[in-house]
Design a protein around this motif. Structure first.
Motif, PDB file in Angstrom:
ATOM      1  N   THR A   1       0.774  -1.134   0.159  1.00  0.00           N
ATOM      2  CA  THR A   1      -0.063   0.081   0.340  1.00  0.00           C
ATOM      3  C   THR A   1       0.952   1.258  -0.155  1.00  0.00           C
ATOM      4  N   ALA A   2       2.391   1.471   0.673  1.00  0.00           N
ATOM      5  CA  ALA A   2       2.954   2.076   1.392  1.00  0.00           C
ATOM      6  C   ALA A   2       3.773   2.814  -0.671  1.00  0.00           C
ATOM      7  N   TYR A   3       3.603   1.095  -1.025  1.00  0.00           N
ATOM      8  CA  TYR A   3       4.461   1.435  -2.651  1.00  0.00           C
ATOM      9  C   TYR A   3       3.758   2.527  -3.504  1.00  0.00           C
ATOM     10  N   LEU A   4       2.811   1.430  -3.209  1.00  0.00           N
ATOM     11  CA  LEU A   4       0.874   2.307  -4.663  1.00  0.00           C
ATOM     12  C   LEU A   4       1.003   3.729  -4.446  1.00  0.00           C
ATOM     13  N   ILE A   5       0.223   3.379  -2.976  1.00  0.00           N
ATOM     14  CA  ILE A   5       0.636   5.526  -3.276  1.00  0.00           C
ATOM     15  C   ILE A   5       1.513   6.113  -3.268  1.00  0.00           C
ATOM     16  N   SER A   6       2.922   6.144  -2.884  1.00  0.00           N
ATOM     17  CA  SER A   6       4.361   6.212  -3.550  1.00  0.00           C
ATOM     18  C   SER A   6       4.430   6.275  -4.486  1.00  0.00           C
ATOM     19  N   PHE A   7       4.537   5.412  -5.472  1.00  0.00           N
ATOM     20  CA  PHE A   7       4.203   5.092  -7.248  1.00  0.00           C
ATOM     21  C   PHE A   7       4.007   5.765  -7.404  1.00  0.00           C
ATOM     22  N   VAL A   8       2.136   6.065  -7.347  1.00  0.00           N
ATOM     23  CA  VAL A   8       1.882   7.394  -7.511  1.00  0.00           C
ATOM     24  C   VAL A   8       1.476   8.877  -7.526  1.00  0.00           C
TER      25      VAL A   8
ATOM     26  N   PRO B   1      12.263   6.154  -1.396  1.00  0.00           N
ATOM     27  CA  PRO B   1      12.299   4.203  -1.084  1.00  0.00           C
ATOM     28  C   PRO B   1      12.647   4.962   0.344  1.00  0.00           C
ATOM     29  N   PHE B   2      12.880   5.324   0.358  1.00  0.00           N
ATOM     30  CA  PHE B   2      13.980   5.470   1.711  1.00  0.00           C
ATOM     31  C   PHE B   2      12.418   5.374   2.721  1.00  0.00           C
ATOM     32  N   VAL B   3      11.725   6.326   3.167  1.00  0.00           N
ATOM     33  CA  VAL B   3      10.848   6.784   3.976  1.00  0.00           C
ATOM     34  C   VAL B   3       9.682   5.638   4.299  1.00  0.00           C
ATOM     35  N   ILE B   4       9.161   5.311   2.589  1.00  0.00           N
ATOM     36  CA  ILE B   4       8.416   4.148   3.178  1.00  0.00           C
ATOM     37  C   ILE B   4       8.410   2.902   3.289  1.00  0.00           C
ATOM     38  N   ARG B   5      10.243   2.708   2.927  1.00  0.00           N
ATOM     39  CA  ARG B   5      10.844   1.024   3.825  1.00  0.00           C
ATOM     40  C   ARG B   5      10.728   1.346   5.223  1.00  0.00           C
ATOM     41  N   TRP B   6      11.863   2.551   5.853  1.00  0.00           N
ATOM     42  CA  TRP B   6      11.369   3.439   6.974  1.00  0.00           C
ATOM     43  C   TRP B   6       9.789   2.843   7.577  1.00  0.00           C
ATOM     44  N   ASN B   7       8.633   3.177   6.974  1.00  0.00           N
ATOM     45  CA  ASN B   7       7.414   3.004   7.955  1.00  0.00           C
ATOM     46  C   ASN B   7       6.844   1.809   8.114  1.00  0.00           C
ATOM     47  N   ASN B   8       7.139   1.119   6.921  1.00  0.00           N
ATOM     48  CA  ASN B   8       7.020  -0.478   6.788  1.00  0.00           C
ATOM     49  C   ASN B   8       8.153  -1.289   7.441  1.00  0.00           C
ATOM     50  N   ASP B   9       8.962  -0.862   8.417  1.00  0.00           N
ATOM     51  CA  ASP B   9      10.129  -1.283   9.120  1.00  0.00           C
ATOM     52  C   ASP B   9       9.906  -1.499  10.450  1.00  0.00           C
TER      53      ASP B   9
ATOM     54  N   ALA C   1      -2.611  11.853   9.685  1.00  0.00           N
ATOM     55  CA  ALA C   1      -1.685  12.355   8.771  1.00  0.00           C
ATOM     56  C   ALA C   1      -2.183  11.877   7.298  1.00  0.00           C
ATOM     57  N   LEU C   2      -2.065  10.120   7.585  1.00  0.00           N
ATOM     58  CA  LEU C   2      -1.779   9.174   5.962  1.00  0.00           C
ATOM     59  C   LEU C   2      -3.210  10.042   5.567  1.00  0.00           C
ATOM     60  N   THR C   3      -4.102  10.150   6.109  1.00  0.00           N
ATOM     61  CA  THR C   3      -5.182  10.439   5.498  1.00  0.00           C
ATOM     62  C   THR C   3      -5.311  11.561   4.188  1.00  0.00           C
ATOM     63  N   ILE C   4      -4.553  12.934   5.171  1.00  0.00           N
ATOM     64  CA  ILE C   4      -4.042  13.453   4.359  1.00  0.00           C
ATOM     65  C   ILE C   4      -3.267  13.160   3.658  1.00  0.00           C
ATOM     66  N   TYR C   5      -2.615  12.470   3.205  1.00  0.00           N
ATOM     67  CA  TYR C   5      -1.537  12.698   2.235  1.00  0.00           C
ATOM     68  C   TYR C   5      -2.398  11.708   1.035  1.00  0.00           C
ATOM     69  N   LEU C   6      -3.321  11.206   1.504  1.00  0.00           N
ATOM     70  CA  LEU C   6      -4.505  10.227   0.514  1.00  0.00           C
ATOM     71  C   LEU C   6      -5.268  11.924  -0.542  1.00  0.00           C
TER      72      LEU C   6
END
Length: 191
Positions: free
Chosen positions: A44-51, A89-97, A167-172
């Motif tokens: 999901t983080a990848y998809l949002i970041s890809f977009v 890529p760094f921050v989405i990986r950090w969020n996932n980890d 915060a995540l909702t605002i990003y969306l």
């Protein structure tokens, strides 16, 4: 200076950023469908970041095609934009980890907000160099959508410390503002 080389360079860097993002996706260790469940947050983080990265690439393409000429200030601001996008890529990986802990969630907003600010500054530098009657100036106008996006990121970062979900909702919400291609530059390009 012509904007075609800048556009080609940006295209290449964005392609690398997207490649790095997909390489951060770790496949499940087992072959059953239930094992995919653990991959949902990262995907999901990848998809949002890809977009998000794709939206910058798309709008940058239209901006460069509407731009008559650029100067050194535009080049440096474009590098700043690419710097912030390269941190995605760094921050989405950090969020996932960290299971989307507070600080990484806020950091995601800082990265996206700084990219939005750099893009806004690129537009302003192009207008300053090409003049108020340029195609870019006419296409952008007051750029309410760009300014609203920056304001939303500024609000989302401290809100991440109160509620990661908000915060995540605002990003969306910011993505939803831009998901329909911005026709301002396309209209000016054809004018």
């Amino acid at each position: 200076m012509d904007s075609k080389r800048l556009e080609a360079f940006t295209d290449g860097v964005v392609a690398i950023i997207i490649t790095i993002m997909v390489l951060n996706l770790v496949p499940p260790r087992s072959s059953d469908f239930s094992s995919l469940r653990a991959s949902v947050p990262m995907f999901t983080a990848y998809l949002i970041s890809f977009v998000n990265v794709g939206l910058y690439w798309n709008n940058h393409h239209h901006l460069m095609h509407a731009t008559e000429k650029i100067d050194g200030r535009v080049l440096w601001l474009n590098l700043a934009l690419l710097f912030w996008l390269s941190l995605v890529p760094f921050v989405i990986r950090w969020n996932n980890d960290t299971d989307f802990a507070v600080v990484p969630t806020a950091a995601y907003g800082v990265v996206l907000g700084m990219a939005a600010l750099c893009y806004e500054l690129i537009e302003r530098a192009i207008i300053a160099f090409n003049g108020p009657e340029s195609r870019v100036a006419k296409g952008i106008g007051r750029d309410r959508k760009g300014l609203v996006s920056i304001a939303l990121y500024v609000a989302a970062v401290p809100l991440a410390f109160v509620s990661r979900g908000v915060a995540l909702t605002i990003y969306l919400v910011v993505i939803s503002l831009w998901i329909v291609p911005d026709g301002r530059m396309v209209r000016e390009r054809s004018a």
